[in-house]
Motif scaffolding. Structure first.
Motif, PDB file in Angstrom:
ATOM      1  N   ASN A 110     -20.209 -43.809  19.699  1.00  0.00           N
ATOM      2  CA  ASN A 110     -19.813 -44.540  20.903  1.00  0.00           C
ATOM      3  C   ASN A 110     -19.235 -43.593  21.940  1.00  0.00           C
ATOM      4  N   ILE A 111     -18.418 -42.663  21.488  1.00  0.00           N
ATOM      5  CA  ILE A 111     -17.816 -41.691  22.400  1.00  0.00           C
ATOM      6  C   ILE A 111     -18.881 -40.749  22.958  1.00  0.00           C
ATOM      7  N   ILE A 112     -19.737 -40.238  22.078  1.00  0.00           N
ATOM      8  CA  ILE A 112     -20.759 -39.282  22.505  1.00  0.00           C
ATOM      9  C   ILE A 112     -21.656 -39.880  23.586  1.00  0.00           C
ATOM     10  N   PHE A 113     -22.140 -41.099  23.360  1.00  0.00           N
ATOM     11  CA  PHE A 113     -23.072 -41.684  24.324  1.00  0.00           C
ATOM     12  C   PHE A 113     -22.377 -42.105  25.613  1.00  0.00           C
ATOM     13  N   ASP A 114     -21.109 -42.449  25.545  1.00  0.00           N
ATOM     14  CA  ASP A 114     -20.380 -42.735  26.774  1.00  0.00           C
ATOM     15  C   ASP A 114     -20.187 -41.456  27.587  1.00  0.00           C
ATOM     16  N   LEU A 115     -19.911 -40.352  26.903  1.00  0.00           N
ATOM     17  CA  LEU A 115     -19.768 -39.067  27.594  1.00  0.00           C
ATOM     18  C   LEU A 115     -21.097 -38.631  28.202  1.00  0.00           C
ATOM     19  N   LEU A 116     -22.197 -38.895  27.485  1.00  0.00           N
ATOM     20  CA  LEU A 116     -23.511 -38.558  28.033  1.00  0.00           C
ATOM     21  C   LEU A 116     -23.794 -39.349  29.299  1.00  0.00           C
ATOM     22  N   GLN A 117     -23.415 -40.610  29.281  1.00  0.00           N
ATOM     23  CA  GLN A 117     -23.619 -41.445  30.465  1.00  0.00           C
ATOM     24  C   GLN A 117     -22.813 -40.920  31.641  1.00  0.00           C
ATOM     25  N   LYS A 118     -21.587 -40.521  31.367  1.00  0.00           N
ATOM     26  CA  LYS A 118     -20.738 -39.988  32.433  1.00  0.00           C
ATOM     27  C   LYS A 118     -21.260 -38.651  32.950  1.00  0.00           C
ATOM     28  N   SER A 119     -21.908 -37.877  32.084  1.00  0.00           N
ATOM     29  CA  SER A 119     -22.443 -36.570  32.498  1.00  0.00           C
ATOM     30  C   SER A 119     -23.637 -36.724  33.439  1.00  0.00           C
ATOM     31  N   ASN A 120     -24.293 -37.879  33.362  1.00  0.00           N
ATOM     32  CA  ASN A 120     -25.376 -38.200  34.295  1.00  0.00           C
ATOM     33  C   ASN A 120     -26.480 -37.147  34.301  1.00  0.00           C
ATOM     34  N   ASN A 121     -26.896 -36.734  33.083  1.00  0.00           N
ATOM     35  CA  ASN A 121     -27.988 -35.764  32.972  1.00  0.00           C
ATOM     36  C   ASN A 121     -29.002 -36.302  31.966  1.00  0.00           C
ATOM     37  N   LYS A 122     -30.171 -36.659  32.480  1.00  0.00           N
ATOM     38  CA  LYS A 122     -31.201 -37.275  31.642  1.00  0.00           C
ATOM     39  C   LYS A 122     -31.651 -36.345  30.518  1.00  0.00           C
ATOM     40  N   GLY A 123     -31.806 -35.065  30.835  1.00  0.00           N
ATOM     41  CA  GLY A 123     -32.268 -34.107  29.840  1.00  0.00           C
ATOM     42  C   GLY A 123     -31.291 -33.963  28.686  1.00  0.00           C
ATOM     43  N   LEU A 124     -29.999 -33.874  29.001  1.00  0.00           N
ATOM     44  CA  LEU A 124     -28.984 -33.740  27.958  1.00  0.00           C
ATOM     45  C   LEU A 124     -28.968 -34.978  27.079  1.00  0.00           C
ATOM     46  N   THR A 125     -29.043 -36.160  27.697  1.00  0.00           N
ATOM     47  CA  THR A 125     -29.078 -37.405  26.934  1.00  0.00           C
ATOM     48  C   THR A 125     -30.300 -37.455  26.027  1.00  0.00           C
ATOM     49  N   THR A 126     -31.447 -37.047  26.545  1.00  0.00           N
ATOM     50  CA  THR A 126     -32.693 -37.066  25.773  1.00  0.00           C
ATOM     51  C   THR A 126     -32.615 -36.146  24.562  1.00  0.00           C
ATOM     52  N   GLU A 127     -32.136 -34.926  24.779  1.00  0.00           N
ATOM     53  CA  GLU A 127     -32.125 -33.944  23.684  1.00  0.00           C
ATOM     54  C   GLU A 127     -31.070 -34.266  22.633  1.00  0.00           C
ATOM     55  N   VAL A 128     -29.896 -34.726  23.046  1.00  0.00           N
ATOM     56  CA  VAL A 128     -28.879 -35.131  22.080  1.00  0.00           C
ATOM     57  C   VAL A 128     -29.377 -36.333  21.273  1.00  0.00           C
ATOM     58  N   LEU A 189     -36.553 -29.789  32.059  1.00  0.00           N
ATOM     59  CA  LEU A 189     -35.271 -30.498  32.009  1.00  0.00           C
ATOM     60  C   LEU A 189     -34.223 -29.722  32.788  1.00  0.00           C
ATOM     61  N   SER A 190     -33.579 -30.389  33.717  1.00  0.00           N
ATOM     62  CA  SER A 190     -32.605 -29.722  34.584  1.00  0.00           C
ATOM     63  C   SER A 190     -31.283 -29.502  33.863  1.00  0.00           C
ATOM     64  N   GLY A 191     -30.667 -28.355  34.152  1.00  0.00           N
ATOM     65  CA  GLY A 191     -29.380 -28.042  33.562  1.00  0.00           C
ATOM     66  C   GLY A 191     -28.276 -28.935  34.115  1.00  0.00           C
ATOM     67  N   LEU A 192     -27.210 -29.046  33.375  1.00  0.00           N
ATOM     68  CA  LEU A 192     -26.077 -29.874  33.783  1.00  0.00           C
ATOM     69  C   LEU A 192     -25.348 -29.208  34.943  1.00  0.00           C
ATOM     70  N   ASN A 193     -25.121 -29.972  36.002  1.00  0.00           N
ATOM     71  CA  ASN A 193     -24.351 -29.443  37.123  1.00  0.00           C
ATOM     72  C   ASN A 193     -22.920 -29.177  36.689  1.00  0.00           C
ATOM     73  N   ARG A 194     -22.372 -28.073  37.172  1.00  0.00           N
ATOM     74  CA  ARG A 194     -21.009 -27.704  36.769  1.00  0.00           C
ATOM     75  C   ARG A 194     -20.004 -28.785  37.101  1.00  0.00           C
ATOM     76  N   GLU A 195     -20.211 -29.457  38.234  1.00  0.00           N
ATOM     77  CA  GLU A 195     -19.258 -30.504  38.633  1.00  0.00           C
ATOM     78  C   GLU A 195     -19.367 -31.742  37.748  1.00  0.00           C
ATOM     79  N   ASP A 196     -20.472 -31.855  37.007  1.00  0.00           N
ATOM     80  CA  ASP A 196     -20.637 -33.001  36.107  1.00  0.00           C
ATOM     81  C   ASP A 196     -20.166 -32.713  34.687  1.00  0.00           C
ATOM     82  N   ALA A 197     -19.804 -31.438  34.429  1.00  0.00           N
ATOM     83  CA  ALA A 197     -19.283 -31.088  33.099  1.00  0.00           C
ATOM     84  C   ALA A 197     -17.893 -31.708  32.954  1.00  0.00           C
TER      85      ALA A 197
END
Length: 236
Positions: A110-128, A189-197
């Motif tokens: 639950n925590i992991i997927f909520d953090l992925l949603q907040k990170s707003n990166n489709k590629g990171l969500t897909t690979e995790v 797949l685009s890298g995570l923006n630093r401001e979204d980390a």
């Protein structure tokens, strides 16, 4: 005909306990021809696909591997049951260990997927998600295959190859996730923006996820104990 059709018609026949001779007779073809269909040596016509779907009471889409649902239905988010929904799938008898571990894992996810949603990166969500999906696949197949009599037709990957293939796919998903999380592109797949980390700490996690944080901390401790680390070093 696609590669799924031979595997699925073989699985359906064996599930019903039918001999190849009996199924061929019921489907109005020769046993030799059915054998060729099940081995993928020959391709059948559309009429046979429809007749086979009626015979096994499944959809043509299921026979062709277009959907895992035998009725041909496709799942939406709304169709999926809640992980905590009441039902026999969620009831454990005997030891409390399965229930405890399930809650630790489910609450941490639950925590992991909520953090992925907040990170707003489709590629990171897909690979995790791919990495975690492969973990479940590997362990389910291990349990399923403990009885050698269970029909392996449920799976497209051959038993002798599945460990290597799943491990390789999981390694690639992990590598891509790490690359993206570091802010680098992984292929298309685009890298995570630093401001979204996300800025995280045990204290912030406890504040944001008061119901699930303790489960995550216990999971971390259990994992590192399994890794041979005596103390996790995470303060609750």
């Amino acid at each position: 005909m696609n590669s799924n059709f031979p595997r699925i018609i073989t699985l359906l026949r064996k599930e019903r306990g039918l001999s190849q001779k009996q199924a061929a007779s019921d489907l109005q073809i020769s046993q030799a021809l059915l054998s060729h269909y099940e081995k993928g040596i020959r391709e059948c016509g559309l009429d046979f696909v429809v007749r086979t779907a009626d015979y096994y009471n499944v959809s043509c889409d299921y026979l062709l591997g277009r959907t895992p649902d035998r009725s041909g239905a496709t799942l939406t988010v709304e169709d999926l049951p809640d992980p905590e929904a009441a039902g026999k799938e969620n009831k454990f008898r005997g030891s409390l260990l399965p229930t405890l571990n399930k809650k630790l894992i489910a609450n941490s996810l639950n925590i992991i997927f909520d953090l992925l949603q907040k990170s707003n990166n489709k590629g990171l969500t897909t690979e995790v998600s791919s990495y975690l999906t492969l973990s479940v696949y590997k362990m389910f197949r291990t349990i399923y295959s403990a009885n050698p009599k269970n029909p392996q037709g449920l799976f497209a990957a051959p038993q002798e190859l599945q460990r290597g293939l799943s491990a390789a796919a999981q390694f690639i998903a992990e590598a891509n996730a790490i690359c993206i999380a570091d802010g680098n592109d992984a292929g298309q797949l685009s890298g995570l923006n630093r401001e979204d980390a996300l800025a995280l700490s045990p204290e912030l996690i406890s504040q944001q996820y008061p119901l699930f944080a303790s489960s995550l901390y216990n999971l971390i401790q259990n994992a590192e104990t399994r890794m041979g680390v005596k103390k996790a070093g995470v303060k609750k």
